[in-house]
Design a protein around this motif. Structure first.
Motif, mmCIF file in Angstrom:
data_model
loop_
_atom_site.group_PDB
_atom_site.id
_atom_site.type_symbol
_atom_site.label_atom_id
_atom_site.label_comp_id
_atom_site.label_asym_id
_atom_site.label_seq_id
_atom_site.Cartn_x
_atom_site.Cartn_y
_atom_site.Cartn_z
ATOM 1 N N SER A 24 17.791 -71.053 -99.737
ATOM 2 C CA SER A 24 17.739 -70.160 -98.584
ATOM 3 C C SER A 24 18.907 -69.162 -98.650
ATOM 4 C CB SER A 24 17.786 -71.023 -97.321
ATOM 5 O OG SER A 24 17.732 -70.239 -96.196
ATOM 6 N N LEU A 93 21.664 -74.028 -90.032
ATOM 7 C CA LEU A 93 20.258 -73.808 -89.633
ATOM 8 C C LEU A 93 19.632 -73.009 -90.764
ATOM 9 C CD1 LEU A 93 17.932 -73.973 -87.520
ATOM 10 C CD2 LEU A 93 18.677 -71.745 -86.708
ATOM 11 N N VAL A 95 15.908 -72.259 -93.041
ATOM 12 C CA VAL A 95 14.469 -72.436 -93.245
ATOM 13 C C VAL A 95 14.173 -71.949 -94.664
ATOM 14 C CG1 VAL A 95 12.178 -71.680 -92.475
ATOM 15 C CG2 VAL A 95 13.946 -72.202 -90.787
ATOM 16 N N GLN A 100 9.832 -68.832 -93.564
ATOM 17 C CA GLN A 100 10.582 -68.086 -92.545
ATOM 18 C C GLN A 100 9.662 -67.210 -91.709
ATOM 19 O OE1 GLN A 100 13.893 -66.137 -94.567
ATOM 20 N NE2 GLN A 100 14.732 -68.102 -95.189
ATOM 21 N N GLY A 101 10.099 -66.922 -90.468
ATOM 22 C CA GLY A 101 9.327 -66.044 -89.580
ATOM 23 C C GLY A 101 8.156 -66.751 -88.929
ATOM 24 N N LEU A 102 8.103 -68.085 -88.998
ATOM 25 C CA LEU A 102 6.958 -68.829 -88.440
ATOM 26 C C LEU A 102 7.385 -69.749 -87.293
ATOM 27 C CD1 LEU A 102 5.361 -69.823 -91.891
ATOM 28 C CD2 LEU A 102 4.575 -68.013 -90.354
ATOM 29 N N ASP A 103 8.528 -69.448 -86.692
ATOM 30 C CA ASP A 103 9.017 -70.202 -85.510
ATOM 31 C C ASP A 103 9.750 -71.493 -85.838
ATOM 32 O OD1 ASP A 103 8.352 -68.485 -83.563
ATOM 33 O OD2 ASP A 103 6.542 -69.540 -82.892
ATOM 34 N N GLY A 105 12.652 -71.926 -87.335
ATOM 35 C CA GLY A 105 14.066 -71.775 -87.000
ATOM 36 C C GLY A 105 14.290 -71.930 -85.498
ATOM 37 N N ARG A 106 13.433 -71.281 -84.707
ATOM 38 C CA ARG A 106 13.586 -71.355 -83.242
ATOM 39 C C ARG A 106 13.364 -72.789 -82.744
ATOM 40 N NH1 ARG A 106 10.062 -70.654 -79.212
ATOM 41 N NH2 ARG A 106 8.436 -69.853 -80.585
ATOM 42 N N THR A 128 27.748 -67.174 -88.955
ATOM 43 C CA THR A 128 26.530 -66.824 -89.690
ATOM 44 C C THR A 128 26.791 -65.621 -90.602
ATOM 45 O OG1 THR A 128 24.143 -66.421 -89.485
ATOM 46 C CG2 THR A 128 25.555 -65.294 -87.890
ATOM 47 N N PHE A 129 25.802 -65.276 -91.404
ATOM 48 C CA PHE A 129 25.939 -64.126 -92.304
ATOM 49 C C PHE A 129 25.938 -62.848 -91.464
ATOM 50 C CE2 PHE A 129 23.813 -67.554 -94.473
ATOM 51 C CZ PHE A 129 24.527 -67.651 -95.648
ATOM 52 N N ASN A 132 22.589 -60.740 -91.482
ATOM 53 C CA ASN A 132 21.258 -61.287 -91.210
ATOM 54 C C ASN A 132 20.845 -61.054 -89.747
ATOM 55 O OD1 ASN A 132 18.833 -62.500 -91.175
ATOM 56 N ND2 ASN A 132 19.534 -64.536 -91.767
ATOM 57 N N VAL A 134 18.112 -61.538 -88.339
ATOM 58 C CA VAL A 134 17.228 -62.583 -87.804
ATOM 59 C C VAL A 134 18.065 -63.699 -87.173
ATOM 60 C CG1 VAL A 134 15.389 -64.229 -88.335
ATOM 61 C CG2 VAL A 134 15.477 -62.039 -89.536
ATOM 62 N N SER A 137 20.153 -62.414 -84.023
ATOM 63 C CA SER A 137 19.388 -62.234 -82.777
ATOM 64 C C SER A 137 18.909 -63.586 -82.238
ATOM 65 C CB SER A 137 18.229 -61.263 -82.978
ATOM 66 O OG SER A 137 17.310 -61.819 -83.867
ATOM 67 N N TYR A 139 20.523 -66.418 -82.389
ATOM 68 C CA TYR A 139 21.650 -67.060 -81.701
ATOM 69 C C TYR A 139 21.985 -66.332 -80.400
ATOM 70 C CZ TYR A 139 22.059 -69.267 -86.263
ATOM 71 O OH TYR A 139 21.781 -69.956 -87.409
ATOM 72 N N ARG A 141 19.937 -64.841 -78.504
ATOM 73 C CA ARG A 141 18.938 -65.237 -77.501
ATOM 74 C C ARG A 141 19.197 -66.642 -76.960
ATOM 75 N NH1 ARG A 141 14.006 -64.774 -80.456
ATOM 76 N NH2 ARG A 141 15.162 -63.761 -82.112
HETATM 77 C C1 LIG Z 1 17.718 -67.506 -89.668
HETATM 78 C C2 LIG Z 1 16.570 -68.482 -89.881
HETATM 79 C C3 LIG Z 1 17.096 -69.913 -89.759
HETATM 80 C C4 LIG Z 1 15.526 -68.254 -88.771
HETATM 81 O O1 LIG Z 1 14.468 -69.145 -88.950
HETATM 82 P P1 LIG Z 1 12.941 -68.604 -88.951
HETATM 83 O O2 LIG Z 1 12.055 -69.777 -88.957
HETATM 84 O O3 LIG Z 1 12.786 -67.607 -90.057
HETATM 85 O O4 LIG Z 1 12.912 -67.847 -87.563
HETATM 86 P P2 LIG Z 1 11.792 -67.853 -86.421
HETATM 87 O O5 LIG Z 1 10.466 -67.520 -87.026
HETATM 88 O O6 LIG Z 1 11.862 -69.103 -85.615
HETATM 89 O O7 LIG Z 1 12.338 -66.714 -85.476
HETATM 90 C C5 LIG Z 1 12.786 -65.517 -85.985
HETATM 91 C C6 LIG Z 1 12.976 -64.580 -84.816
HETATM 92 O O8 LIG Z 1 13.743 -63.469 -85.275
HETATM 93 C C7 LIG Z 1 13.073 -62.282 -84.867
HETATM 94 N N1 LIG Z 1 13.431 -61.225 -85.787
HETATM 95 C C8 LIG Z 1 12.976 -61.023 -87.040
HETATM 96 N N2 LIG Z 1 13.567 -59.947 -87.570
HETATM 97 C C9 LIG Z 1 14.410 -59.451 -86.631
HETATM 98 C C10 LIG Z 1 15.284 -58.339 -86.560
HETATM 99 N N3 LIG Z 1 15.440 -57.511 -87.586
HETATM 100 N N4 LIG Z 1 16.001 -58.167 -85.418
HETATM 101 C C11 LIG Z 1 15.865 -58.998 -84.373
HETATM 102 N N5 LIG Z 1 15.041 -60.063 -84.388
HETATM 103 C C12 LIG Z 1 14.312 -60.279 -85.500
HETATM 104 C C13 LIG Z 1 11.618 -62.641 -84.881
HETATM 105 O O9 LIG Z 1 10.863 -61.728 -84.084
HETATM 106 C C14 LIG Z 1 11.659 -64.032 -84.284
HETATM 107 O O10 LIG Z 1 11.784 -63.977 -82.880
HETATM 108 P P3 LIG Z 1 10.582 -64.319 -81.885
HETATM 109 O O11 LIG Z 1 10.243 -65.761 -82.155
HETATM 110 O O12 LIG Z 1 11.130 -64.119 -80.507
HETATM 111 O O13 LIG Z 1 9.497 -63.374 -82.266
HETATM 112 C C15 LIG Z 1 15.869 -68.317 -91.257
HETATM 113 O O14 LIG Z 1 15.297 -67.042 -91.319
HETATM 114 C C16 LIG Z 1 16.820 -68.533 -92.431
HETATM 115 O O15 LIG Z 1 16.976 -69.645 -92.882
HETATM 116 N N6 LIG Z 1 17.407 -67.446 -92.949
HETATM 117 C C17 LIG Z 1 18.287 -67.477 -94.083
HETATM 118 C C18 LIG Z 1 19.509 -68.346 -93.880
HETATM 119 C C19 LIG Z 1 20.274 -68.014 -92.630
HETATM 120 O O16 LIG Z 1 20.660 -66.894 -92.380
HETATM 121 N N7 LIG Z 1 20.571 -69.051 -91.847
HETATM 122 C C20 LIG Z 1 21.453 -68.956 -90.722
HETATM 123 C C21 LIG Z 1 22.766 -69.405 -91.240
HETATM 124 S S1 LIG Z 1 23.886 -69.821 -89.979
#
Ligand SMILES: CC(C)(COP(=O)(O)OP(=O)(O)OC[C@H]1O[C@@H](n2cnc3c(N)ncnc32)[C@H](O)[C@@H]1OP(=O)(O)O)[C@@H](O)C(=O)NCCC(=O)NCCS
Length: 311
Positions: A24, A93, A95, A100-103, A105-106, A128-129, A132, A134, A137, A139, A141
């Motif tokens: 990841s 945290l 995924v 990714q993007g399938l809920d 993480g949330r 966090t990075f 990133n 994703v 936003s 966190y 929220r």
């Molecule tokens: C960060 C991470 C854990 C999120 O998990 P995920 O399963 O991909 O995320 P989810 O699908 O649950 O939710 C992503 C949310 O980000 C939102 N999102 C996506 N791109 C976005 C952007 N550019 N700006 C704001 N929000 C964004 C999505 O709309 C979604 O929100 P919603 O559920 O309200 O629609 C995962 O993407 C990951 O592992 N990333 C790489 C490693 C990382 O950065 N980990 C965190 C280290 S502390």
């Protein structure tokens, strides 16, 4: 996604969790163009370990914050939070890129957010990075906001310069956790606002890191952990006036460990820290972000553990 199951992590998951973390991180670094420069890309990381003491501690102390998401029996996501008194900290945290993007993480985040012990939670934090959107936003929220830019910095050990010495400051290496736990907790209480006894106990149990305690006269005024691989942190002082002296001393100790580089995670707004890092000609190799529900009381007297897994 409907065919995802969530369950608590188990010992037998550790190698798979470790592999997921690496994949990841690599995928994120590639996506944002940091793969070649970041020291956190897997080719620059140590080989896959035989044991996982950090995860073992997570399971022992914080199993309510240690979850995995599975799809068809394979781990698709993981989270690990720890709680010390009323402080909640998100260590991991992640995924798998494919899911990714399938809920996931949330959902994992929401499970970790419910993790608490006896005391009600009064602050939540993580690193966090910085690049990133994703994770940032997600966190925000959940009530954690960007507080500090963090810079992972390195310099060659051979170039570390001795700074001006503070003759009133004494340092000694301490090895007995039981003897020193009250002192370390008192220092944490003043810098971070929370005691973190279990984190210190964990660090004392590792063969790869040494704890140095600083005092003026008979009063303990700070501590610095120095790693065999040249990393510094955590480091804390009770007063801003001795922060740079303790940090400069930690540079010398880290350079003497024999690794090729000295490294730390610098808090961007901490002018005293950045001044010492630049005096040592450190270079920025990666960008992180500290997010928290509330600011910490004396964060300018503190150097965070360098990988973000532990405050
Ligand atoms: C960060 C991470 C854990 C999120 O998990 P995920 O399963 O991909 O995320 P989810 O699908 O649950 O939710 C992503 C949310 O980000 C939102 N999102 C996506 N791109 C976005 C952007 N550019 N700006 C704001 N929000 C964004 C999505 O709309 C979604 O929100 P919603 O559920 O309200 O629609 C995962 O993407 C990951 O592992 N990333 C790489 C490693 C990382 O950065 N980990 C965190 C280290 S502390």
């Amino acid at each position: 996604m409907s065919d995802v199951s969530y369950r608590k992590a188990r010992v037998e998951d550790f190698p798979e969790i470790f592999g997921l973390l690496r994949n990841s991180v690599d995928s994120l670094l590639r996506e944002h163009g940091f793969f070649d420069s970041s020291p956190f890309a897997s080719p620059k990381q140590p080989a896959i370990p035989q044991t996982f003491p950090w995860f073992e501690m997570g399971l022992k102390e914080d199993s309510d914050g240690f979850w995995v998401a599975t799809v068809e029996g394979k781990i698709a996501g993981i989270t690990l939070s720890w709680v010390r008194a009323s402080l909640w900290y998100l260590a991991h945290l992640f995924v798998s890129p494919k899911y990714q993007g399938l809920d996931i993480g949330r959902n994992l985040m929401e499970k970790a957010m419910r993790h608490h012990k006896e005391a009600p939670i009064t602050n939540r934090a993580l690193v966090t990075f910085a690049y990133n959107p994703v994770s940032i936003s997600l966190y925000a929220r959940h009530g954690m906001y960007p507080r500090e830019p963090m810079y992972y910095m390195e310099c060659p050990s051979g170039q570390v310069k001795a700074g001006p010495a503070n003759t009133k400051l004494k340092s000694e290496r301490v090895t007995d956790f039981e003897e020193n736990k009250t002192i370390l907790s008192r220092i944490d209480q003043r810098t971070l606002g929370y005691p973190r006894e279990k984190n210190h106990e964990f660090l004392f149990s590792l063969p790869t890191v040494r704890c140095h305690l600083y005092s003026t006269g008979s009063e303990p005024v700070g501590y610095a952990y120095v790693w065999q691989n040249g990393r510094i942190g955590p480091l804390a002082t009770t007063s801003p006036t001795i922060f740079q002296d303790v940090l400069r001393s930690a540079f010398k100790l880290a350079a003497a460990e024999g690794a090729s580089n000295v490294a730390l995670l610098a808090t961007g707004s901490n002018d005293k820290l950045v001044e010492v890092a630049l005096e040592q000609k450190m270079r920025i190799l990666d960008n992180w972000l500290l997010m928290s529900a509330k600011p910490f009381p004396n964060f300018s007297n503190y150097v965070i553990y360098p990988t973000g897994a532990m405050l």
